[in-house]
Design a protein around this motif. Sequence first.
Motif, PDB file in Angstrom:
ATOM      1  N   THR A  97      43.540 -12.803 -43.976  1.00 43.38           N
ATOM      2  CA  THR A  97      44.095 -11.990 -42.897  1.00 43.38           C
ATOM      3  C   THR A  97      44.733 -10.730 -43.468  1.00 43.38           C
ATOM      4  O   THR A  97      44.805 -10.539 -44.685  1.00 43.38           O
ATOM      5  CB  THR A  97      45.139 -12.801 -42.117  1.00 43.38           C
ATOM      6  OG1 THR A  97      46.228 -13.143 -43.001  1.00 43.38           O
ATOM      7  CG2 THR A  97      44.538 -14.083 -41.557  1.00 43.38           C
ATOM      8  N   ARG A  98      45.213  -9.882 -42.564  1.00 43.65           N
ATOM      9  CA  ARG A  98      45.804  -8.613 -42.991  1.00 43.65           C
ATOM     10  C   ARG A  98      47.026  -8.848 -43.891  1.00 43.65           C
ATOM     11  O   ARG A  98      47.140  -8.248 -44.969  1.00 43.65           O
ATOM     12  CB  ARG A  98      46.209  -7.806 -41.751  1.00 43.65           C
ATOM     13  CG  ARG A  98      46.894  -6.469 -42.045  1.00 43.65           C
ATOM     14  CD  ARG A  98      45.929  -5.447 -42.593  1.00 43.65           C
ATOM     15  NE  ARG A  98      44.846  -5.191 -41.671  1.00 43.65           N
ATOM     16  CZ  ARG A  98      44.937  -4.362 -40.621  1.00 43.65           C
ATOM     17  NH1 ARG A  98      46.061  -3.727 -40.370  1.00 43.65           N
ATOM     18  NH2 ARG A  98      43.887  -4.149 -39.845  1.00 43.65           N
ATOM     19  N   VAL A 141      40.915  -1.734 -44.961  1.00 38.99           N
ATOM     20  CA  VAL A 141      41.783  -1.892 -43.782  1.00 38.99           C
ATOM     21  C   VAL A 141      40.997  -1.645 -42.500  1.00 38.99           C
ATOM     22  O   VAL A 141      41.126  -2.375 -41.506  1.00 38.99           O
ATOM     23  CB  VAL A 141      42.996  -0.938 -43.881  1.00 38.99           C
ATOM     24  CG1 VAL A 141      43.774  -0.926 -42.568  1.00 38.99           C
ATOM     25  CG2 VAL A 141      43.910  -1.355 -45.028  1.00 38.99           C
ATOM     26  N   TYR A 142      40.157  -0.607 -42.527  1.00 44.02           N
ATOM     27  CA  TYR A 142      39.317  -0.323 -41.360  1.00 44.02           C
ATOM     28  C   TYR A 142      38.338  -1.474 -41.110  1.00 44.02           C
ATOM     29  O   TYR A 142      38.107  -1.880 -39.962  1.00 44.02           O
ATOM     30  CB  TYR A 142      38.555   0.983 -41.571  1.00 44.02           C
ATOM     31  CG  TYR A 142      37.612   1.319 -40.450  1.00 44.02           C
ATOM     32  CD1 TYR A 142      38.080   1.802 -39.225  1.00 44.02           C
ATOM     33  CD2 TYR A 142      36.239   1.138 -40.614  1.00 44.02           C
ATOM     34  CE1 TYR A 142      37.204   2.094 -38.198  1.00 44.02           C
ATOM     35  CE2 TYR A 142      35.360   1.431 -39.590  1.00 44.02           C
ATOM     36  CZ  TYR A 142      35.851   1.914 -38.377  1.00 44.02           C
ATOM     37  OH  TYR A 142      34.981   2.195 -37.364  1.00 44.02           O
ATOM     38  N   GLN A 144      38.765  -4.615 -41.862  1.00 42.18           N
ATOM     39  CA  GLN A 144      39.489  -5.750 -41.286  1.00 42.18           C
ATOM     40  C   GLN A 144      39.754  -5.554 -39.805  1.00 42.18           C
ATOM     41  O   GLN A 144      39.668  -6.492 -39.018  1.00 42.18           O
ATOM     42  CB  GLN A 144      40.807  -5.969 -42.030  1.00 42.18           C
ATOM     43  CG  GLN A 144      40.648  -6.688 -43.353  1.00 42.18           C
ATOM     44  CD  GLN A 144      41.977  -7.125 -43.920  1.00 42.18           C
ATOM     45  OE1 GLN A 144      43.005  -6.467 -43.729  1.00 42.18           O
ATOM     46  NE2 GLN A 144      41.985  -8.238 -44.633  1.00 42.18           N
ATOM     47  N   SER A 145      40.085  -4.323 -39.411  1.00 41.61           N
ATOM     48  CA  SER A 145      40.317  -4.051 -37.993  1.00 41.61           C
ATOM     49  C   SER A 145      39.052  -4.294 -37.173  1.00 41.61           C
ATOM     50  O   SER A 145      39.082  -4.941 -36.123  1.00 41.61           O
ATOM     51  CB  SER A 145      40.810  -2.618 -37.804  1.00 41.61           C
ATOM     52  OG  SER A 145      42.004  -2.384 -38.519  1.00 41.61           O
ATOM     53  N   VAL A 146      37.934  -3.769 -37.670  1.00 41.75           N
ATOM     54  CA  VAL A 146      36.663  -3.951 -36.958  1.00 41.75           C
ATOM     55  C   VAL A 146      36.254  -5.421 -36.967  1.00 41.75           C
ATOM     56  O   VAL A 146      35.787  -5.966 -35.959  1.00 41.75           O
ATOM     57  CB  VAL A 146      35.565  -3.077 -37.594  1.00 41.75           C
ATOM     58  CG1 VAL A 146      34.214  -3.359 -36.953  1.00 41.75           C
ATOM     59  CG2 VAL A 146      35.920  -1.608 -37.454  1.00 41.75           C
ATOM     60  N   LYS A 148      38.177  -8.038 -37.171  1.00 36.49           N
ATOM     61  CA  LYS A 148      39.044  -8.805 -36.266  1.00 36.49           C
ATOM     62  C   LYS A 148      38.572  -8.667 -34.819  1.00 36.49           C
ATOM     63  O   LYS A 148      38.514  -9.652 -34.068  1.00 36.49           O
ATOM     64  CB  LYS A 148      40.489  -8.319 -36.408  1.00 36.49           C
ATOM     65  CG  LYS A 148      41.474  -9.096 -35.550  1.00 36.49           C
ATOM     66  CD  LYS A 148      42.893  -8.590 -35.755  1.00 36.49           C
ATOM     67  CE  LYS A 148      43.866  -9.369 -34.874  1.00 36.49           C
ATOM     68  NZ  LYS A 148      45.263  -8.873 -35.048  1.00 36.49           N
ATOM     69  N   LYS A 149      38.223  -7.440 -34.423  1.00 34.29           N
ATOM     70  CA  LYS A 149      37.707  -7.242 -33.068  1.00 34.29           C
ATOM     71  C   LYS A 149      36.382  -7.977 -32.882  1.00 34.29           C
ATOM     72  O   LYS A 149      36.127  -8.550 -31.805  1.00 34.29           O
ATOM     73  CB  LYS A 149      37.522  -5.750 -32.807  1.00 34.29           C
ATOM     74  CG  LYS A 149      38.822  -4.969 -32.746  1.00 34.29           C
ATOM     75  CD  LYS A 149      38.554  -3.491 -32.476  1.00 34.29           C
ATOM     76  CE  LYS A 149      39.870  -2.702 -32.434  1.00 34.29           C
ATOM     77  NZ  LYS A 149      39.621  -1.251 -32.211  1.00 34.29           N
TER      78      LYS A 149
END
Length: 379
Positions: A97-98, A141-142, A144-146, A148-149
């Motif tokens: 996770t983040r 980081v980008y 992980q954001s994508v 996660k979505k």
Amino acid sequence: MKKTYFIWLGLQIVAWGFALLEFPSGIKEGQVAGTSLFFILLFILPLFAERPVIQTIFFSLQAIATVVVFYPIDGAWNPYVFPIHLLLLAEAAFYLTRFQSLVVLCFQLGSAICIVRNASLPTSTLTWGVLVYVFTVIALVYYQSVHKKEIELQKKNDALLDEYRKMKRLLLAEEEQVRQDERMLIGHEIHDSVGHKLTALVMQVEAFRLTAAEEEKEKIQSLKELAEQSLEETRRAVKSFKQHEVGGLQGIIRLIRKLELESFMKVNFSVKHGAFAAPLTGEQSFAIYRGVQEALTNIMKHSASRDAQVTFESPGGSVFRFEVLNVTETNPYFQEGYGLKAMRERLEKVGGSLEIDQGDHHFIVRGSVRLTERSGYRD
């Protein structure tokens, strides 16, 4: 995790292979111990796929192990420590996770600073390394954001798919219940109206026969027998309405429809001339139904492809044949299981046979049943 793990493992082996060749004076005992610790943690990592906290500890220990292996001696700098650290950071961002990946980032960044601080690097090389490192962190980081979505969307899609399947099963059950209710209603109507009237007719004919003249009794008896036959056929019709329809060609069509709706199979169903008009007995129809059902079930269980082609044909009206084709890779360890053996025995009992054809890119189940001619009836 299996496929991605081997990809990460391959990349690490390549990076470490170049890094170990870069050591100018051979590998010392401490460096061997650090390398061994790094790869031990890398190999046991899949065992803790469901425990991300332990994976976080492993990634952090791997970052610390690189300090032991690549700590500069006399200012000697090993450039391959840089891709190893980036791979380590990318793995952490991929699996964790983040917050957990940030913990690994702190340990990895501390290890990198410890190594770079004691290395004799020109300013341009250091600047280039910092820029690449920053850009990599931003990209991860980008990602992980994508990611996660994407996971959230996948969960929503799975939930919707589950609801869709439940609704389809409910609709099929309701449709079947409505069909059965209609059949029961028609059966009751026939029984209450036609059946009762035919029974009354038989009784009246019998009463008329008892009072009729002797020369008329034979004709009246034939009329009575005709009425009794009509009553018996009506009872058989009512009984068939009350029975649940299984087997036969219609059952196969319902089975294909169910598999397409619930299991997302793609079944191409084709009927050649004379197949639906073939004079199959009840046992033969049931054996064909079970054969096609077993073949489609095997495709759903064992094949990587969900595409199937079902073909019915009755060449010349003397033989009924069915074929279930699945385009898939060859299985060198294929053996006939209980289902195929039972299918073969069932077809042989009704005068049929079964053939299995396994090619380079297909698996075919062929069955045939010999038909018996039905002579016409004369009134």
